[in-house]
Motif scaffolding. Structure first.
Motif, short mmCIF file in Angstrom:
data_model
loop_
_atom_site.label_atom_id
_atom_site.label_comp_id
_atom_site.label_asym_id
_atom_site.label_seq_id
_atom_site.Cartn_x
_atom_site.Cartn_y
_atom_site.Cartn_z
N SER A 170 0.81 -1.21 0.00
CA SER A 170 0.00 0.00 0.00
C SER A 170 0.84 1.26 0.00
O SER A 170 0.31 2.36 0.11
N LEU A 198 -6.93 -5.20 0.55
CA LEU A 198 -7.44 -3.83 0.65
C LEU A 198 -7.46 -3.40 2.12
O LEU A 198 -7.42 -4.23 3.03
N ASN A 203 -3.52 -1.82 -1.00
CA ASN A 203 -4.28 -0.87 -1.82
C ASN A 203 -4.72 -1.46 -3.15
O ASN A 203 -4.98 -0.75 -4.11
N VAL A 221 -9.21 -0.91 -7.23
CA VAL A 221 -9.12 -0.70 -5.79
C VAL A 221 -10.39 -1.16 -5.10
O VAL A 221 -10.69 -0.75 -3.97
#
Length: 288
Positions: A170, A198, A203, A221
């Motif tokens: 991320s 996530l 990410n 995303v």
């Protein structure tokens, strides 16, 4: 033709027990795509980047994952979890590989933790490849491992045709992760499954790449189920005939007369690398 269906799951994760949500996503995957034969979750899917969640091998997490693999009759790579070594008490970032009978056929401990940010993790020391009978050979790496072509080359030299790479990424260097995954597929003429999470799990932007370096899935995303059928005959033909009937990098590396000093442990010069300083987090510059 030898084809094999692999499903990646990109999902929201927290720093708690994510197994109830993993079970829901897996049930949806198998309902929508019952032809999938292997399912891959993202790195540290168990409890996110939370070393306090560490547990030993054959603990509750692996037990539940074994039950899921047996329930659906699939190969299951449930991302990774923090493993607490029973003998030494240190923490590893470990990915189990579970067959459709619910048996753990191997485990891979992340060889290149994302130091200094993952400084609590002890590096693994063993390369991991495994066979799916009557299908082909797979290699396991975890996230940052793919930045080190020496590891991927070793797996491919052992015959790996698909590289499974669960990811928790991320940071602002994510664009480089994606380029490296795509380049690795082309350099090593392998499928690459780079499956991210996530929220606390990353990410997103999971990618699946074919052995010519072409994107089969370029993720977003949002939560995603990513069922992809890979063709082992395509891997084998490209390794014999060349990438798109052109470059044959595996053979070229095999046939070179060059012995690269950097790979001869203890016999190469390290003055420059040593001059780079310690492996630590970047600091603000001192001004004035």
């Amino acid at each position: 033709m030898t084809k094999f269906a692999i499903g990646g799951i990109q999902m929201h994760l927290g720093v708690h027990d994510n197994m109830p949500e993993m079970k829901k996503r897996l049930a949806i995957m198998m309902h929508l795509y019952p032809w999938v034969e292997m399912v891959v979750f993202s790195e540290l899917c168990h409890s996110g980047p939370n070393p306090q969640s560490a547990q030993p091998q054959d603990g509750e997490y692996e037990t539940q994952c074994r039950e899921l693999a047996q329930k659906y009759g699939i190969w299951l790579i449930p991302g990774s979890y923090y493993e607490k070594g029973e003998v030494d008490g240190v923490i590893y970032n470990t990915a189990p590989v579970i067959n459709p009978a619910g048996e753990i056929v191997t485990r891979y401990r992340k060889m290149f933790p994302f130091t200094p940010y993952e400084s609590h993790t002890t590096p693994g020391t063993e390369v991991c490849t495994f066979d799916v009978p009557h299908v082909g050979k797979f290699g396991m790496s975890i996230c940052y491992d793919i930045w080190f072509p020496e590891l991927t080359r070793t797996m491919v030299s052992q015959g790996a045709e698909v590289i499974i790479n669960p990811v928790l990424a991320s940071f602002v260097d994510r664009h480089a992760d994606l380029v490296i995954a795509q380049a690795s597929a082309a350099m090593f003429q392998s499928y690459v499954f780079a499956i991210n999470g996530l929220m606390a799990g990353g990410n997103g932007y999971s990618r699946v790449i074919d052995p010519a370096g072409q994107l089969l899935h370029d993720g977003s995303v949002n939560e995603e189920l990513i069922p992809i059928e890979v063709d082992f005959d395509l891997v084998r033909r490209q390794r014999q005939q060349g990438l798109l009937n052109m470059g044959q990098p595996l053979k070229s590396f095999r046939d070179t007369d060059m012995t690269f000093p950097i790979y001869n442990n203890g016999s190469h010069q390290t003055e420059y690398l040593n001059s780079l300083g310690p492996l630590e987090k970047a600091k603000r510059p001192v001004r004035g």
